[in-house]
Scaffold this active site. Sequence first.
Site, PDB file in Angstrom:
ATOM      1  N   THR A  28       2.547  46.299  10.876  1.00  0.00           N
ATOM      2  CA  THR A  28       3.271  46.305   9.715  1.00  0.00           C
ATOM      3  C   THR A  28       2.141  46.619   8.767  1.00  0.00           C
ATOM      4  OG1 THR A  28       4.147  44.396  12.092  1.00  0.00           O
ATOM      5  CG2 THR A  28       4.216  44.382   9.050  1.00  0.00           C
TER       6      THR A  28
ATOM      7  N   SER B 130      10.449  44.446  10.147  1.00  0.00           N
ATOM      8  CA  SER B 130      11.188  45.176  11.297  1.00  0.00           C
ATOM      9  C   SER B 130      11.439  46.492  11.235  1.00  0.00           C
ATOM     10  CB  SER B 130      12.938  44.664  10.948  1.00  0.00           C
ATOM     11  OG  SER B 130      12.594  43.348  10.867  1.00  0.00           O
TER      12      SER B 130
ATOM     13  N   ILE C  19      -2.321  41.408  10.501  1.00  0.00           N
ATOM     14  CA  ILE C  19      -3.096  41.433  11.559  1.00  0.00           C
ATOM     15  C   ILE C  19      -3.937  40.648  12.383  1.00  0.00           C
ATOM     16  CG2 ILE C  19      -3.887  43.754  12.834  1.00  0.00           C
ATOM     17  CD1 ILE C  19      -0.721  44.490  11.377  1.00  0.00           C
TER      18      ILE C  19
ATOM     19  N   ARG D 150       6.167   5.644  27.032  1.00  0.00           N
ATOM     20  CA  ARG D 150       7.172   5.088  25.670  1.00  0.00           C
ATOM     21  C   ARG D 150       7.915   4.109  25.485  1.00  0.00           C
ATOM     22  NH1 ARG D 150       4.841   4.435  20.286  1.00  0.00           N
ATOM     23  NH2 ARG D 150       6.686   4.432  18.765  1.00  0.00           N
TER      24      ARG D 150
ATOM     25  N   GLN E  71      19.871   7.443  28.203  1.00  0.00           N
ATOM     26  CA  GLN E  71      20.522   8.658  29.165  1.00  0.00           C
ATOM     27  C   GLN E  71      20.654   9.790  27.629  1.00  0.00           C
ATOM     28  OE1 GLN E  71      25.133   8.631  29.501  1.00  0.00           O
ATOM     29  NE2 GLN E  71      24.684   8.901  31.315  1.00  0.00           N
TER      30      GLN E  71
ATOM     31  N   GLU F 112       6.947  41.172  18.049  1.00  0.00           N
ATOM     32  CA  GLU F 112       7.219  41.890  18.702  1.00  0.00           C
ATOM     33  C   GLU F 112       8.930  42.605  19.106  1.00  0.00           C
ATOM     34  OE1 GLU F 112       4.344  41.015  19.712  1.00  0.00           O
ATOM     35  OE2 GLU F 112       3.154  42.105  21.018  1.00  0.00           O
ATOM     36  N   GLY F 113       9.249  42.216  17.386  1.00  0.00           N
ATOM     37  CA  GLY F 113      10.618  42.604  17.174  1.00  0.00           C
ATOM     38  C   GLY F 113      11.607  41.085  17.129  1.00  0.00           C
TER      39      GLY F 113
HETATM   40  C1  LIG Z   1       1.483  35.288  13.204  1.00  0.00           C
HETATM   41  C2  LIG Z   1       1.887  36.645  12.848  1.00  0.00           C
HETATM   42  C3  LIG Z   1       0.863  37.443  13.560  1.00  0.00           C
HETATM   43  C4  LIG Z   1       1.494  38.524  13.521  1.00  0.00           C
HETATM   44  N1  LIG Z   1       0.690  39.522  14.358  1.00  0.00           N
HETATM   45  C5  LIG Z   1       0.822  41.013  14.697  1.00  0.00           C
HETATM   46  C6  LIG Z   1      -0.354  41.990  14.358  1.00  0.00           C
HETATM   47  O1  LIG Z   1      -1.363  42.028  15.219  1.00  0.00           O
HETATM   48  N2  LIG Z   1       0.346  43.795  14.383  1.00  0.00           N
HETATM   49  C7  LIG Z   1       1.160  43.834  13.543  1.00  0.00           C
HETATM   50  O2  LIG Z   1       1.354  45.068  13.623  1.00  0.00           O
HETATM   51  N3  LIG Z   1       2.473  42.174  13.288  1.00  0.00           N
HETATM   52  C8  LIG Z   1       1.676  41.694  12.859  1.00  0.00           C
HETATM   53  N4  LIG Z   1       2.848  40.654  12.172  1.00  0.00           N
HETATM   54  C9  LIG Z   1       4.384  41.379  12.461  1.00  0.00           C
HETATM   55  C10 LIG Z   1       5.155  41.474  12.501  1.00  0.00           C
HETATM   56  O3  LIG Z   1       5.015  42.183  13.797  1.00  0.00           O
HETATM   57  C11 LIG Z   1       6.591  41.011  11.714  1.00  0.00           C
HETATM   58  O4  LIG Z   1       6.104  39.823  10.987  1.00  0.00           O
HETATM   59  C12 LIG Z   1       7.510  41.392  12.473  1.00  0.00           C
HETATM   60  O5  LIG Z   1       7.734  42.203  12.424  1.00  0.00           O
HETATM   61  C13 LIG Z   1       8.417  40.878  11.236  1.00  0.00           C
HETATM   62  O6  LIG Z   1       8.848  42.045   9.801  1.00  0.00           O
HETATM   63  P1  LIG Z   1       8.625  40.669   8.675  1.00  0.00           P
HETATM   64  O7  LIG Z   1       8.432  39.598   8.358  1.00  0.00           O
HETATM   65  O8  LIG Z   1       7.997  41.637   7.737  1.00  0.00           O
HETATM   66  O9  LIG Z   1       9.521  39.902   8.225  1.00  0.00           O
HETATM   67  P2  LIG Z   1      11.410  42.209   7.405  1.00  0.00           P
HETATM   68  O10 LIG Z   1      11.385  42.155   8.405  1.00  0.00           O
HETATM   69  O11 LIG Z   1      10.776  40.941   6.011  1.00  0.00           O
HETATM   70  O12 LIG Z   1      12.773  40.639   8.222  1.00  0.00           O
HETATM   71  C14 LIG Z   1      13.322  39.524   7.732  1.00  0.00           C
HETATM   72  C15 LIG Z   1      14.275  38.774   8.176  1.00  0.00           C
HETATM   73  O13 LIG Z   1      15.347  40.072   8.121  1.00  0.00           O
HETATM   74  C16 LIG Z   1      16.040  40.308   9.386  1.00  0.00           C
HETATM   75  N5  LIG Z   1      15.915  41.965   9.730  1.00  0.00           N
HETATM   76  C17 LIG Z   1      15.195  42.611   9.048  1.00  0.00           C
HETATM   77  N6  LIG Z   1      15.546  44.240   9.678  1.00  0.00           N
HETATM   78  C18 LIG Z   1      17.490  43.558  10.096  1.00  0.00           C
HETATM   79  C19 LIG Z   1      18.144  44.275  10.462  1.00  0.00           C
HETATM   80  N7  LIG Z   1      18.640  45.557  10.550  1.00  0.00           N
HETATM   81  N8  LIG Z   1      19.426  43.386  10.767  1.00  0.00           N
HETATM   82  C20 LIG Z   1      19.438  42.332  10.568  1.00  0.00           C
HETATM   83  N9  LIG Z   1      18.358  41.595  11.060  1.00  0.00           N
HETATM   84  C21 LIG Z   1      17.236  42.533  10.111  1.00  0.00           C
HETATM   85  C22 LIG Z   1      14.912  40.025  10.402  1.00  0.00           C
HETATM   86  O14 LIG Z   1      15.120  39.653  11.809  1.00  0.00           O
HETATM   87  C23 LIG Z   1      14.333  38.360   9.515  1.00  0.00           C
HETATM   88  O15 LIG Z   1      14.946  37.831  10.325  1.00  0.00           O
HETATM   89  C24 LIG Z   1       2.087  39.627  12.695  1.00  0.00           C
HETATM   90  C25 LIG Z   1       3.086  38.553  12.212  1.00  0.00           C
HETATM   91  C26 LIG Z   1       3.399  36.835  12.612  1.00  0.00           C
HETATM   92  C27 LIG Z   1       4.148  36.174  11.506  1.00  0.00           C
END
Ligand SMILES: Cc1cc2nc3c(=O)[nH]c(=O)nc-3n(C[C@H](O)[C@H](O)[C@H](O)COP(=O)(O)OP(=O)(O)OC[C@H]3O[C@@H](n4cnc5c(N)ncnc54)[C@H](O)[C@@H]3O)c2cc1C
Length: 407
Positions: free
Chosen positions: A126, A132, A158, A269, A280, A364-365
């Site tokens: 990332t 994404s 990372i 509790r 319920q 992982e997506g």
């Molecule tokens: C605690 C933590 C640990 C992590 N560890 C690692 C690691 O070790 N190595 C690593 O490489 N990465 C790591 N990540 C990164 C993680 O893989 C990314 O956060 C993730 O891939 C999403 O990317 P982003 O946060 O930049 O969100 P963005 O890509 O900016 O997306 C933001 C929002 O837009 C939505 N979106 C994006 N594109 C589309 C589309 N085409 N259609 C519809 N919706 C869309 C997404 O679903 C999301 O809801 C980590 C993240 C966290 C929070």
Amino acid sequence: MNFDLSMENIQIRGMVRDFIAKEIQPNLKYYEENRLFPKPIFQKMGKAGFFGACFPERFGGSELGFLNLTIIAEEISKAHPSLGYAFNMQAMTCPFTILNWGTEEQILKYVPDLIKADKIGMFALTESGGGSDPAGSMKTTARLDGDEYVLNGSKAWITFANEADVGVLFAKTDVNAGHNGISAFIIETDRSGFTANPLEISALGYMTRSCDVFLEDYRIPKENLLGKEGEGFKIAMNALDYGRLTVSSRLVGIAQGCIDESLKYCHERVVSGKPIGEYQMIQHLIADMVVETDGARLLSYRSGYLKDKGEAATRQSSYAKYFASEVAAKVTRSALEIFGGNGISDDYPIMKYVNYANMLHFGEGSANIQRILIANDALGLKNANRHHISRRFSLSSDLTKEAVKES
Ligand SMILES: Cc1cc2nc3c(=O)[nH]c(=O)nc-3n(C[C@H](O)[C@H](O)[C@H](O)COP(=O)(O)OP(=O)(O)OC[C@H]3O[C@@H](n4cnc5c(N)ncnc54)[C@H](O)[C@@H]3O)c2cc1C
């Protein structure tokens, strides 16, 4: 069709539970309070064969297989979801990617130390421009200079980069070739030009660290190219596909942890003269939590089972990850409702589960990305991550191994 776990699966689950009770639970508080990385705990998990579950014995693996991996990941994540994060780095995304794509020399050099946790691993895909769309947002470059590649750029989020010794990192060797310009590298963090700055994020708890990583004229021998130049995107998508298997079971572990805590709390509790479990509307919450978690677990087991048969199970791993992330979000929310104000108290682990369930929504997506992959697959449209590549090394069918017997 048989839905029963085998005697071996049950024994392994029991062994992991004993290990957690004896080795992990008594020590967690110390590491949390002192904000320390629990490397000795990792090394014990490594020695017990947890990280090596899907690795051949000749590389130090315990050959337990993918279904057992999902069982182990669920239990570890239930014990503390922060350890589940580490589990993925140490068992899957870093060493398993080297196993799948590395040369014999690369595997022998890095994998045995990683799965014993004598070395700590990371996976760096990332960048700040958006996880994404890793290909579109990637600015990190790698240029061949004689016998070395020179890397420049940065990575975001990372996990454990500040503790890592070794990592799989992606960079563009051809900035004009889109997906096909990305290459994968095995990097060593003690070389000059590598910096990892841990982020101070309270939601992560004390034991997980996400980091910004910077590469400034970072040099690595050309032998550290993983796979071929231009194969990086394929390698990354394949790594995430395997990672999804454990992310789904880690989410199941989080949901099950909330169920276990909620059941105890419902008996203890007493409000208006009755234990809250007798109301319920609380029972409705419990019923949904139990059923939906069981459904997510079955999807997760199925992808482990199919991978043990040598199938790629890409689609099934996406289903499992997507469904488990929705279930964990809902179950943790229900647990908060059951606990009332105590849900946010540090005396109970509910908020930890809530935070990690939400974070794993992205790992992982993200949920949206899973939906896109699943819908494209159902509609017969082209999927970016459809690389049906089976693992290169098969494990033996006799799965009960020394590592388990010794523990
Ligand atoms: C605690 C933590 C640990 C992590 N560890 C690692 C690691 O070790 N190595 C690593 O490489 N990465 C790591 N990540 C990164 C993680 O893989 C990314 O956060 C993730 O891939 C999403 O990317 P982003 O946060 O930049 O969100 P963005 O890509 O900016 O997306 C933001 C929002 O837009 C939505 N979106 C994006 N594109 C589309 C589309 N085409 N259609 C519809 N919706 C869309 C997404 O679903 C999301 O809801 C980590 C993240 C966290 C929070």
